[in-house]
Design a protein around this motif. Structure first.
Motif, PDB file in Angstrom:
ATOM      1  N   SER A 167      -3.353  -7.535 -14.027  1.00  0.00           N
ATOM      2  CA  SER A 167      -2.682  -8.753 -13.947  1.00  0.00           C
ATOM      3  C   SER A 167      -2.928  -9.816 -12.934  1.00  0.00           C
ATOM      4  O   SER A 167      -2.771 -10.653 -12.912  1.00  0.00           O
ATOM      5  N   PHE A 168      -2.990  -8.882 -11.976  1.00  0.00           N
ATOM      6  CA  PHE A 168      -3.191  -9.638 -10.503  1.00  0.00           C
ATOM      7  C   PHE A 168      -4.554 -10.349 -10.630  1.00  0.00           C
ATOM      8  O   PHE A 168      -4.737 -11.398  -9.979  1.00  0.00           O
ATOM      9  N   MET A 169      -5.546  -9.678 -11.162  1.00  0.00           N
ATOM     10  CA  MET A 169      -6.970 -10.369 -11.289  1.00  0.00           C
ATOM     11  C   MET A 169      -7.081 -11.261 -12.287  1.00  0.00           C
ATOM     12  O   MET A 169      -8.121 -11.838 -12.074  1.00  0.00           O
ATOM     13  N   THR A 170      -6.271 -11.183 -13.538  1.00  0.00           N
ATOM     14  CA  THR A 170      -6.390 -11.985 -14.400  1.00  0.00           C
ATOM     15  C   THR A 170      -5.494 -12.927 -14.988  1.00  0.00           C
ATOM     16  O   THR A 170      -6.069 -13.760 -15.843  1.00  0.00           O
ATOM     17  N   THR A 171      -4.403 -12.962 -14.273  1.00  0.00           N
ATOM     18  CA  THR A 171      -3.200 -14.013 -14.742  1.00  0.00           C
ATOM     19  C   THR A 171      -2.813 -14.695 -13.337  1.00  0.00           C
ATOM     20  O   THR A 171      -3.495 -14.817 -12.252  1.00  0.00           O
ATOM     21  N   GLU A 172      -1.795 -15.473 -13.586  1.00  0.00           N
ATOM     22  CA  GLU A 172      -1.042 -16.064 -12.466  1.00  0.00           C
ATOM     23  C   GLU A 172      -0.175 -15.506 -11.691  1.00  0.00           C
ATOM     24  O   GLU A 172       0.585 -15.824 -10.664  1.00  0.00           O
ATOM     25  N   LEU A 173      -0.057 -14.110 -11.707  1.00  0.00           N
ATOM     26  CA  LEU A 173       0.561 -13.319 -10.983  1.00  0.00           C
ATOM     27  C   LEU A 173       0.483 -13.450  -9.428  1.00  0.00           C
ATOM     28  O   LEU A 173       1.460 -13.476  -8.735  1.00  0.00           O
ATOM     29  N   PRO A 174      -0.661 -13.687  -8.870  1.00  0.00           N
ATOM     30  CA  PRO A 174      -0.780 -14.044  -7.297  1.00  0.00           C
ATOM     31  C   PRO A 174      -0.204 -15.201  -7.023  1.00  0.00           C
ATOM     32  O   PRO A 174       0.454 -15.123  -5.795  1.00  0.00           O
ATOM     33  N   GLN A 175      -0.107 -16.363  -7.766  1.00  0.00           N
ATOM     34  CA  GLN A 175       0.543 -17.486  -7.549  1.00  0.00           C
ATOM     35  C   GLN A 175       2.203 -17.013  -7.419  1.00  0.00           C
ATOM     36  O   GLN A 175       2.835 -17.622  -6.585  1.00  0.00           O
ATOM     37  N   LYS A 176       2.606 -16.369  -8.402  1.00  0.00           N
ATOM     38  CA  LYS A 176       4.077 -16.258  -8.479  1.00  0.00           C
ATOM     39  C   LYS A 176       4.307 -15.029  -7.415  1.00  0.00           C
ATOM     40  O   LYS A 176       5.405 -15.347  -6.742  1.00  0.00           O
ATOM     41  N   LEU A 177       3.535 -14.362  -6.885  1.00  0.00           N
ATOM     42  CA  LEU A 177       3.872 -13.790  -5.744  1.00  0.00           C
ATOM     43  C   LEU A 177       3.745 -14.248  -4.366  1.00  0.00           C
ATOM     44  O   LEU A 177       4.654 -14.035  -3.540  1.00  0.00           O
ATOM     45  N   ALA A 178       2.919 -15.303  -4.381  1.00  0.00           N
ATOM     46  CA  ALA A 178       2.737 -16.037  -3.227  1.00  0.00           C
ATOM     47  C   ALA A 178       3.971 -16.730  -2.843  1.00  0.00           C
ATOM     48  O   ALA A 178       4.301 -17.159  -1.754  1.00  0.00           O
ATOM     49  N   ARG A 179       5.007 -17.108  -3.656  1.00  0.00           N
ATOM     50  CA  ARG A 179       6.271 -17.638  -3.564  1.00  0.00           C
ATOM     51  C   ARG A 179       7.119 -16.797  -2.463  1.00  0.00           C
ATOM     52  O   ARG A 179       7.920 -17.303  -1.967  1.00  0.00           O
ATOM     53  N   HIS A 180       6.698 -15.641  -2.485  1.00  0.00           N
ATOM     54  CA  HIS A 180       7.709 -14.437  -1.734  1.00  0.00           C
ATOM     55  C   HIS A 180       6.768 -13.941  -0.461  1.00  0.00           C
ATOM     56  O   HIS A 180       7.477 -13.145   0.227  1.00  0.00           O
ATOM     57  N   HIS A 181       5.613 -13.968  -0.399  1.00  0.00           N
ATOM     58  CA  HIS A 181       4.936 -13.346   0.394  1.00  0.00           C
ATOM     59  C   HIS A 181       3.832 -14.284   1.205  1.00  0.00           C
ATOM     60  O   HIS A 181       3.157 -15.378   0.632  1.00  0.00           O
ATOM     61  N   ASP A 182       4.007 -14.521   2.669  1.00  0.00           N
ATOM     62  CA  ASP A 182       2.991 -15.311   3.375  1.00  0.00           C
ATOM     63  C   ASP A 182       1.462 -14.871   3.029  1.00  0.00           C
ATOM     64  O   ASP A 182       0.726 -15.780   3.208  1.00  0.00           O
ATOM     65  N   ASP A 183       1.156 -13.446   2.838  1.00  0.00           N
ATOM     66  CA  ASP A 183      -0.157 -13.386   2.729  1.00  0.00           C
ATOM     67  C   ASP A 183      -0.024 -12.285   1.286  1.00  0.00           C
ATOM     68  O   ASP A 183       0.343 -11.118   1.362  1.00  0.00           O
ATOM     69  N   VAL A 184      -0.278 -12.938   0.263  1.00  0.00           N
ATOM     70  CA  VAL A 184       0.018 -12.305  -1.037  1.00  0.00           C
ATOM     71  C   VAL A 184      -1.054 -10.991  -0.998  1.00  0.00           C
ATOM     72  O   VAL A 184      -0.750  -9.841  -1.608  1.00  0.00           O
ATOM     73  N   ASP A 185      -2.272 -11.167  -0.489  1.00  0.00           N
ATOM     74  CA  ASP A 185      -3.512  -9.977  -0.819  1.00  0.00           C
ATOM     75  C   ASP A 185      -2.927  -9.030   0.180  1.00  0.00           C
ATOM     76  O   ASP A 185      -3.097  -7.681  -0.025  1.00  0.00           O
ATOM     77  N   SER A 186      -2.250  -9.203   1.165  1.00  0.00           N
ATOM     78  CA  SER A 186      -1.940  -7.973   2.176  1.00  0.00           C
ATOM     79  C   SER A 186      -0.824  -7.438   1.362  1.00  0.00           C
ATOM     80  O   SER A 186      -0.993  -6.082   1.447  1.00  0.00           O
ATOM     81  N   ALA A 187       0.121  -8.091   0.841  1.00  0.00           N
ATOM     82  CA  ALA A 187       1.439  -7.119  -0.125  1.00  0.00           C
ATOM     83  C   ALA A 187       0.647  -6.480  -1.117  1.00  0.00           C
ATOM     84  O   ALA A 187       0.930  -5.359  -1.245  1.00  0.00           O
ATOM     85  N   PHE A 188      -0.097  -7.007  -2.049  1.00  0.00           N
ATOM     86  CA  PHE A 188      -0.539  -6.467  -3.209  1.00  0.00           C
ATOM     87  C   PHE A 188      -1.566  -5.304  -2.988  1.00  0.00           C
ATOM     88  O   PHE A 188      -1.205  -4.257  -3.401  1.00  0.00           O
ATOM     89  N   TRP A 189      -2.761  -5.695  -2.166  1.00  0.00           N
ATOM     90  CA  TRP A 189      -3.587  -4.772  -2.188  1.00  0.00           C
ATOM     91  C   TRP A 189      -3.237  -3.592  -1.199  1.00  0.00           C
ATOM     92  O   TRP A 189      -3.741  -2.255  -1.433  1.00  0.00           O
ATOM     93  N   GLY A 190      -2.399  -3.749  -0.271  1.00  0.00           N
ATOM     94  CA  GLY A 190      -1.886  -2.709   0.510  1.00  0.00           C
ATOM     95  C   GLY A 190      -1.255  -1.426  -0.450  1.00  0.00           C
ATOM     96  O   GLY A 190      -1.537  -0.375  -0.197  1.00  0.00           O
ATOM     97  N   TRP A 191      -0.281  -1.829  -1.293  1.00  0.00           N
ATOM     98  CA  TRP A 191       0.556  -1.020  -2.057  1.00  0.00           C
ATOM     99  C   TRP A 191      -0.479  -0.705  -3.127  1.00  0.00           C
ATOM    100  O   TRP A 191      -0.570   0.577  -3.590  1.00  0.00           O
ATOM    101  N   ASN A 192      -1.125  -1.570  -3.950  1.00  0.00           N
ATOM    102  CA  ASN A 192      -1.883  -1.090  -5.167  1.00  0.00           C
ATOM    103  C   ASN A 192      -3.132  -0.070  -4.671  1.00  0.00           C
ATOM    104  O   ASN A 192      -3.388   0.953  -5.298  1.00  0.00           O
ATOM    105  N   ARG A 193      -3.877  -0.331  -3.822  1.00  0.00           N
ATOM    106  CA  ARG A 193      -4.937   0.412  -3.567  1.00  0.00           C
ATOM    107  C   ARG A 193      -4.613   2.163  -3.109  1.00  0.00           C
ATOM    108  O   ARG A 193      -5.157   3.082  -3.550  1.00  0.00           O
ATOM    109  N   ILE A 194      -3.707   2.116  -2.435  1.00  0.00           N
ATOM    110  CA  ILE A 194      -3.206   3.361  -1.965  1.00  0.00           C
ATOM    111  C   ILE A 194      -2.600   4.293  -3.109  1.00  0.00           C
ATOM    112  O   ILE A 194      -2.801   5.382  -3.643  1.00  0.00           O
ATOM    113  N   TRP A 195      -1.713   3.513  -3.941  1.00  0.00           N
ATOM    114  CA  TRP A 195      -1.003   4.141  -5.172  1.00  0.00           C
ATOM    115  C   TRP A 195      -2.200   4.513  -6.368  1.00  0.00           C
ATOM    116  O   TRP A 195      -2.119   5.510  -6.947  1.00  0.00           O
ATOM    117  N   LEU A 196      -3.349   3.855  -6.492  1.00  0.00           N
ATOM    118  CA  LEU A 196      -4.206   4.335  -7.430  1.00  0.00           C
ATOM    119  C   LEU A 196      -5.526   5.187  -6.470  1.00  0.00           C
ATOM    120  O   LEU A 196      -6.360   5.367  -7.400  1.00  0.00           O
TER     121      LEU A 196
END
Length: 276
Positions: A167-196
């Motif tokens: 969803s992060f790579m194919t939808t508007e999820l990054p734009q939605k998360l960007a409302r809550h994070h100054d650096d949305v890539d920092s928030a998403f990939w830090g969490w996603n990469r280690i969990w996977l």
């Protein structure tokens, strides 16, 4: 470095930043104080989910604190919200939840001059952090409520996080998360990469949480898309004083799907009366 004391008025909300030393650098932490009915009221600390932040909680922390008459502290972990993002070359390891529980949270309490036993309210990853902190620092925790926590990695969890990645790579999820994070890539990939990461599949904390001695409420939705009821039932097997709340018509975020039930359960845990 030090924060002003929590406001006394029940409707008062105060936002700010405080610096801590972590991973050999200064890290800025975003926080929000929510005033209790009196300065002597218990302090409830909110620990957000894997993609959460101060603002992602929306109005629930204030709603809960006002309903049961306690003070609240909400904060964004490093890498999230308005807190310092991950360094460009920083990858989180299998112990990333332990480091938040054992290093970041004590440093935050020291920076804010919090030296009283606190109540912890953790959601998802934040629930795991709350459990780990209560097990390591029993004298600093009066009790805790955990919503959809993780104590081991299940197939359903990995599948849900893989779907979130798509969803992060194919939808508007990054734009939605960007409302809550100054650096949305920092928030998403830090969490996603280690969990996977394959090495994270063996992560589990059942043995560690057996050290918890304080009151504990474990809540999970019966329709949770990121975990089965084994997560909270496993807690109860290790921590006998656990109160379980399994909610029908509820997904991974009980405080959003069933807020009244969550508020009532936390009030009972803390021996407060909603609406007082």
């Amino acid at each position: 470095m030090n924060s002003p004391p929590p406001p006394a008025h029940p409707d008062a909300v105060r936002d700010g930043f405080v610096s801590i030393a972590w991973r050999d650098r200064e890290v800025r932490i975003e926080y929000r104080w929510i005033g209790g009915e009196q300065r002597a009221a218990p302090l409830l600390v909110f620990l957000h989910e894997g993609l959460g932040s101060v603002s992602m909680w929306r109005e629930f922390p204030q709603q809960l604190c006002q309903a049961i008459g306690v003070r609240g502290l909400v904060y964004s972990r490093p890498g999230y919200g308005r807190s310092t993002p991950r360094a460009a070359d920083e990858a989180w390891d299998v112990d990333f939840l332990h480091r938040q529980a054992h290093e970041v949270l004590p440093a935050l309490f020291a920076a804010l001059a919090i030296d009283e036993p606190v109540w912890l309210f953790g959601h998802s990853d934040g629930g795991s952090i709350a459990l780990l902190h209560a097990a390591r620092f029993p004298a600093s925790v009066a009790g805790l409520a955990v919503l959809a926590p993780h104590i081991l990695v299940e197939d359903i969890t990995v599948a849900g996080i893989e779907q979130t990645r798509r969803s992060f790579m194919t939808t508007e999820l990054p734009q939605k998360l960007a409302r809550h994070h100054d650096d949305v890539d920092s928030a998403f990939w830090g969490w996603n990469r280690i969990w996977l990461h394959p090495s994270f599949r063996s992560w589990r904390i059942e043995a560690e949480i057996a050290a918890i001695r304080c009151p504990l409420l474990a809540v999970q939705g019966q329709d949770d898309e990121y975990g089965t009821l084994e997560q909270i039932r496993g807690i109860a097997r290790r921590v006998p004083q656990t109160r379980l709340l399994e909610l029908p018509r509820c997904g991974h975020s009980p405080h959003r799907d069933r807020p009244e039930a969550v508020i009532a359960a936390v009030a009972a845990l803390m021996e407060c009366t909603p609406g007082d």
